[in-house]
Scaffold this motif. Sequence first.
Motif, PDB file in Angstrom:
ATOM      1  N   PHE A  31       0.793  -1.082  -0.074  1.00 32.68           N
ATOM      2  CA  PHE A  31       0.140   0.050   0.051  1.00 32.68           C
ATOM      3  C   PHE A  31       0.772   0.867  -0.161  1.00 32.68           C
ATOM      4  CE2 PHE A  31      -2.256   3.488   2.309  1.00 32.68           C
ATOM      5  CZ  PHE A  31      -3.339   3.617   1.516  1.00 32.68           C
ATOM      6  N   ASP A  32       0.601   2.230  -0.900  1.00 37.22           N
ATOM      7  CA  ASP A  32       1.416   3.233  -0.863  1.00 37.22           C
ATOM      8  C   ASP A  32       0.541   4.426  -0.258  1.00 37.22           C
ATOM      9  OD1 ASP A  32       2.751   5.623  -1.881  1.00 37.22           O
ATOM     10  OD2 ASP A  32       2.955   5.167  -3.836  1.00 37.22           O
ATOM     11  N   ASP A  33       1.043   4.747   0.721  1.00 36.39           N
ATOM     12  CA  ASP A  33       0.123   5.753   1.813  1.00 36.39           C
ATOM     13  C   ASP A  33       0.280   7.280   1.179  1.00 36.39           C
ATOM     14  OD1 ASP A  33       2.998   6.282   2.334  1.00 36.39           O
ATOM     15  OD2 ASP A  33       2.501   5.753   4.293  1.00 36.39           O
ATOM     16  N   THR A  34       1.117   7.579   0.229  1.00 37.43           N
ATOM     17  CA  THR A  34       1.085   8.860  -0.313  1.00 37.43           C
ATOM     18  C   THR A  34       0.165   8.837  -1.252  1.00 37.43           C
ATOM     19  OG1 THR A  34       3.244   9.192   0.044  1.00 37.43           O
ATOM     20  CG2 THR A  34       2.534  10.481  -1.556  1.00 37.43           C
ATOM     21  N   SER A  35       0.107   8.132  -2.628  1.00 35.48           N
ATOM     22  CA  SER A  35      -0.932   8.207  -3.334  1.00 35.48           C
ATOM     23  C   SER A  35      -2.133   7.467  -3.044  1.00 35.48           C
ATOM     24  CB  SER A  35      -0.350   7.817  -4.704  1.00 35.48           C
ATOM     25  OG  SER A  35       0.003   6.279  -4.687  1.00 35.48           O
ATOM     26  N   LYS A  36      -2.273   6.588  -2.046  1.00 34.44           N
ATOM     27  CA  LYS A  36      -3.426   5.692  -1.502  1.00 34.44           C
ATOM     28  C   LYS A  36      -3.822   4.692  -2.489  1.00 34.44           C
ATOM     29  CE  LYS A  36      -3.746   8.774   1.799  1.00 34.44           C
ATOM     30  NZ  LYS A  36      -3.168   8.545   3.128  1.00 34.44           N
ATOM     31  N   GLU A  37      -2.599   4.059  -3.023  1.00 31.33           N
ATOM     32  CA  GLU A  37      -2.950   2.980  -4.172  1.00 31.33           C
ATOM     33  C   GLU A  37      -2.298   1.582  -3.549  1.00 31.33           C
ATOM     34  OE1 GLU A  37      -2.270   6.162  -7.771  1.00 31.33           O
ATOM     35  OE2 GLU A  37      -0.306   4.563  -7.127  1.00 31.33           O
ATOM     36  N   VAL A  38      -2.815   0.688  -4.027  1.00 32.66           N
ATOM     37  CA  VAL A  38      -2.371  -0.507  -3.799  1.00 32.66           C
ATOM     38  C   VAL A  38      -1.586  -1.209  -4.870  1.00 32.66           C
ATOM     39  CG1 VAL A  38      -3.180  -3.039  -3.290  1.00 32.66           C
ATOM     40  CG2 VAL A  38      -4.444  -1.166  -2.143  1.00 32.66           C
ATOM     41  N   LEU A  39      -0.393  -1.810  -4.808  1.00 35.96           N
ATOM     42  CA  LEU A  39       0.352  -2.388  -5.713  1.00 35.96           C
ATOM     43  C   LEU A  39       0.367  -3.799  -5.465  1.00 35.96           C
ATOM     44  CD1 LEU A  39       1.898   0.596  -4.750  1.00 35.96           C
ATOM     45  CD2 LEU A  39       3.206   0.270  -6.781  1.00 35.96           C
ATOM     46  N   SER A  40       0.355  -4.822  -6.454  1.00 29.60           N
ATOM     47  CA  SER A  40       0.184  -5.971  -6.405  1.00 29.60           C
ATOM     48  C   SER A  40       1.462  -6.456  -7.268  1.00 29.60           C
ATOM     49  CB  SER A  40      -1.201  -6.599  -7.298  1.00 29.60           C
ATOM     50  OG  SER A  40      -2.102  -6.289  -6.303  1.00 29.60           O
ATOM     51  N   VAL A  41       2.326  -7.216  -6.691  1.00 35.50           N
ATOM     52  CA  VAL A  41       3.721  -7.316  -7.482  1.00 35.50           C
ATOM     53  C   VAL A  41       3.625  -9.087  -7.679  1.00 35.50           C
ATOM     54  CG1 VAL A  41       6.078  -7.349  -7.321  1.00 35.50           C
ATOM     55  CG2 VAL A  41       4.913  -5.479  -6.342  1.00 35.50           C
ATOM     56  N   ARG A  42       3.827  -9.397  -8.752  1.00 37.79           N
ATOM     57  CA  ARG A  42       3.703 -10.889  -9.045  1.00 37.79           C
ATOM     58  C   ARG A  42       4.980 -11.420  -9.344  1.00 37.79           C
ATOM     59  NH1 ARG A  42       0.832 -12.775 -13.030  1.00 37.79           N
ATOM     60  NH2 ARG A  42      -0.088 -14.590 -11.800  1.00 37.79           N
ATOM     61  N   ALA A  43       5.379 -12.477  -8.702  1.00 40.47           N
ATOM     62  CA  ALA A  43       6.822 -12.999  -8.966  1.00 40.47           C
ATOM     63  C   ALA A  43       7.978 -11.819  -8.987  1.00 40.47           C
ATOM     64  CB  ALA A  43       6.695 -13.670 -10.362  1.00 40.47           C
ATOM     65  N   VAL A  49       3.326  -5.860 -12.250  1.00 38.62           N
ATOM     66  CA  VAL A  49       2.988  -4.890 -11.227  1.00 38.62           C
ATOM     67  C   VAL A  49       1.851  -4.312 -11.650  1.00 38.62           C
ATOM     68  CG1 VAL A  49       3.821  -3.162  -9.545  1.00 38.62           C
ATOM     69  CG2 VAL A  49       5.424  -4.742 -10.448  1.00 38.62           C
ATOM     70  N   VAL A  50       0.651  -4.509 -10.751  1.00 41.82           N
ATOM     71  CA  VAL A  50      -0.601  -3.926 -11.017  1.00 41.82           C
ATOM     72  C   VAL A  50      -0.919  -2.774 -10.000  1.00 41.82           C
ATOM     73  CG1 VAL A  50      -3.176  -3.990 -11.372  1.00 41.82           C
ATOM     74  CG2 VAL A  50      -1.536  -5.836 -11.918  1.00 41.82           C
ATOM     75  N   VAL A  51      -1.236  -1.583 -10.354  1.00 39.10           N
ATOM     76  CA  VAL A  51      -1.253  -0.494  -9.528  1.00 39.10           C
ATOM     77  C   VAL A  51      -2.818  -0.083  -9.649  1.00 39.10           C
ATOM     78  CG1 VAL A  51      -0.733   1.803  -8.930  1.00 39.10           C
ATOM     79  CG2 VAL A  51       1.002   0.483 -10.225  1.00 39.10           C
ATOM     80  N   ARG A  52      -3.370  -0.112  -8.597  1.00 40.68           N
ATOM     81  CA  ARG A  52      -4.833   0.168  -8.561  1.00 40.68           C
ATOM     82  C   ARG A  52      -5.230   1.340  -7.398  1.00 40.68           C
ATOM     83  NH1 ARG A  52      -7.854  -4.372 -10.270  1.00 40.68           N
ATOM     84  NH2 ARG A  52      -6.781  -4.900 -12.410  1.00 40.68           N
ATOM     85  N   THR A  59      -0.303  -1.117 -15.370  1.00 41.45           N
ATOM     86  CA  THR A  59       0.394  -2.330 -15.211  1.00 41.45           C
ATOM     87  C   THR A  59       1.742  -1.950 -15.859  1.00 41.45           C
ATOM     88  OG1 THR A  59      -1.491  -3.502 -15.176  1.00 41.45           O
ATOM     89  CG2 THR A  59       0.470  -4.738 -15.509  1.00 41.45           C
ATOM     90  N   PHE A  60       2.983  -2.360 -15.159  1.00 39.05           N
ATOM     91  CA  PHE A  60       4.163  -2.699 -15.715  1.00 39.05           C
ATOM     92  C   PHE A  60       5.042  -3.505 -15.199  1.00 39.05           C
ATOM     93  CE2 PHE A  60       4.248  -0.106 -11.671  1.00 39.05           C
ATOM     94  CZ  PHE A  60       5.628  -0.853 -11.002  1.00 39.05           C
ATOM     95  N   ARG A  61       6.037  -4.064 -15.995  1.00 41.52           N
ATOM     96  CA  ARG A  61       6.798  -5.160 -15.520  1.00 41.52           C
ATOM     97  C   ARG A  61       8.305  -4.425 -15.208  1.00 41.52           C
ATOM     98  NH1 ARG A  61       5.104 -10.059 -17.177  1.00 41.52           N
ATOM     99  NH2 ARG A  61       3.259 -10.170 -18.812  1.00 41.52           N
ATOM    100  N   MET A  62       9.019  -5.453 -13.921  1.00 44.37           N
ATOM    101  CA  MET A  62      10.239  -5.128 -13.726  1.00 44.37           C
ATOM    102  C   MET A  62      11.125  -6.269 -13.681  1.00 44.37           C
ATOM    103  SD  MET A  62       9.281  -3.478 -10.022  1.00 44.37           S
ATOM    104  CE  MET A  62      10.945  -3.141  -9.587  1.00 44.37           C
TER     105      MET A  62
END
Length: 712
Positions: A31-43, A49-52, A59-62
């Motif tokens: 949870f990003d407390d600055t932007s109030k977003e949830v980031l789901s990191v897969r593998a 990485v899905v940002v909601r 979505t982006f990859r890293m």
Amino acid sequence: MDELGDRNGYLELSSHPIRFEPVSKVTNVFFDDTSKEVLSVRAGGTLGVVVRGVGRDHTFRMEDRGTISSLKFSPDHTVLAVQRNKNSVELLSYNDGEIGPGCVQECRAKGANLLGFIWTNNDDLVLVTNSGVEFYQIQSPPPEDQADISSYVMSLLPGCSCVQGGVELPPSSLQVAKDRVAVRHIRSYNIPCSWFVWSTECCLLLLCIGAAPTTSTLQPFTFKPGQSNKLAKFEVEVSSGSSTHSQGVTLGERDVCVGVIYGAVSICVLRHPSTPTIAAHLDVYSQNKDGVFRRSHICRLELTGRFAVNIVDSLIIVHHQASKTSLLFDIQLGGEVSGGVTSVYPITVPRSVQPFSLEEPSAVPSTTAQPILVPCELYAPTWVVFQPDIVIDARLGCMWHLQLRLDCLAKVMEDKSQLVDSLLRRKQAKPLVLSVVREAVETGQLGALAQIFDKINAAYRQHLNSILQSQMGESVSAPASSTTAPEIKGVVIEQADIYSSVLAPLMEEAEKGETRLKEGGEGAIPPSVSSKLVVGVVIEYIRSLGAVGVTVQHFLYELVINALVRSRQFYQLHQLLQYHVLADSKPLACLLLSLVSVYSAGKQLSLDMLCRLNTAHDEIIEVLLSQHQVIPALRYARSVGLAETVSARKFLEAAMICGDSDVFYSTFNFFGLRNAKLRGSSAFAKGEHCDMYVEHFKKLFGEIPDYTIQQT
């Protein structure tokens, strides 16, 4: 109330939660407390990485370069900060779903462990370690000569290495990139720290820098773009038991929250009991004028166990997991004061959040295509709350915003005066306040009505004062503290609101009920609201307005007078006018004149009122002329110094209409003498249009006398 919620509860979860992929062996959720977003990191990011968040879904990859402890975007989403180890954070440029080059920033203090990091601004990053606070500025513009990015970053700060695409590159193989991330150190604070709490709403960082057997020491910092400020540290009590040391009672970061309560930055600290027989407390620390935090309130929870705290619309909401209920505190309602600290209790009985069901698509094809509603477990062990109003269930993959149901709160609060006091400080509560006032009248709670009106009008007076100050160019003085918080704005109930939503509908209802009672005869049921009751309510409202120095609008007086005349309560009307309960005004005097046909004393009362005003000379003359009292009108005009300016035509017309030749003769002589005095001739000027009255005088009395001789 059941285990899935209370349908009469005064809290509810937002109807459309943010859905994200739940926590699993493959997926980690942050949870990003600055932007109030949830980031789901897969593998580790390789599978995406899905940002909601509210209004954001991308979505982006890293590259997977190890276990991620935390990751957060800068507020403008141009830089992604990732923590993978205990002494550094990666800063990667981000542009429309693409990870670009960046750098790795290590802790400046040798051997320090990184507890976490926060974005205080688009370009400002703070690293919090067990050795203190490090404040950095993020820079993206590259050098003009397109030199090697490694030498550029390394020249800015030793210990930085470059990263591109999430992979650290050796300096010899670095390529020139369009988007670059560089770091500049601004300031460091060397303070031992065990944990920290950050509030985006208040821009306040709170460090725990020491612990004693019964107290902990907290160190606050505030941040502005490119600036940081260290405030005075303060101590907080750890246990709600006695002052003696109690084993196992410690203060953790989940026991502390920071928020804005009635426009002031406040720190809430949970004090757990030292023994099972003692209830937990929630201490509220507020800033004084010197910017120092001191305990101002104690919220008595009367419970033990696991708690979580939200601050919604300046109300403190304490969730209790064991009982699956929430307690509501309003520190402005007051309480028991001891040693300068106010003890407050829940404003009503604890209740659960209202039931909530998730819509899940049906696994079996259906012609109706109706979604399946799955009830959610409330107060689940997987619930995590964040300020000010966020509730996350990582197992379900949902993020809600906690919302107040003020209509349900109004139903459960028995003290209507206290209810209105609280509602006046809530946003968007005006219709509910007006409905509470009307309900108090209809149900006969007249004892609380005076207190309700006083609270409403006190807030109304403050609103008028603020308008006056703004018009005069004066600013409301604020405490001299280094932290800023948004000003809380409550509800303002104006006289027009009370009239249109409460008094006028009730009077209309009373009139209809009384009409039905007359038509129905002796067997008819009396109406629940009578015009006499409504008049009493209006008089009480007028009293309350006068107590705070607010001028009463004319339509309130008109409502009272019309009601009293309709019910033929002339004695009561006379008393109200005689003792100035109904304040003098020109519109009120005109209203009394219009009622002369049914209330003969209204004429004299209106004249007396206009005389007391001493600013309504023209109106008094008009009233006298309309009543064919021409000579008294002339005498009054002369007494107030208007004899030389009043219209001759108006008086002569009234004298001729009254049909009394003596009155006409006296009036004509008065203006003839005035003409001779002012112009040296008894003739009227052409602009006065008095020819017909001259002819009428000649017809009645012959030739016009020479008034110039009388003047000499």
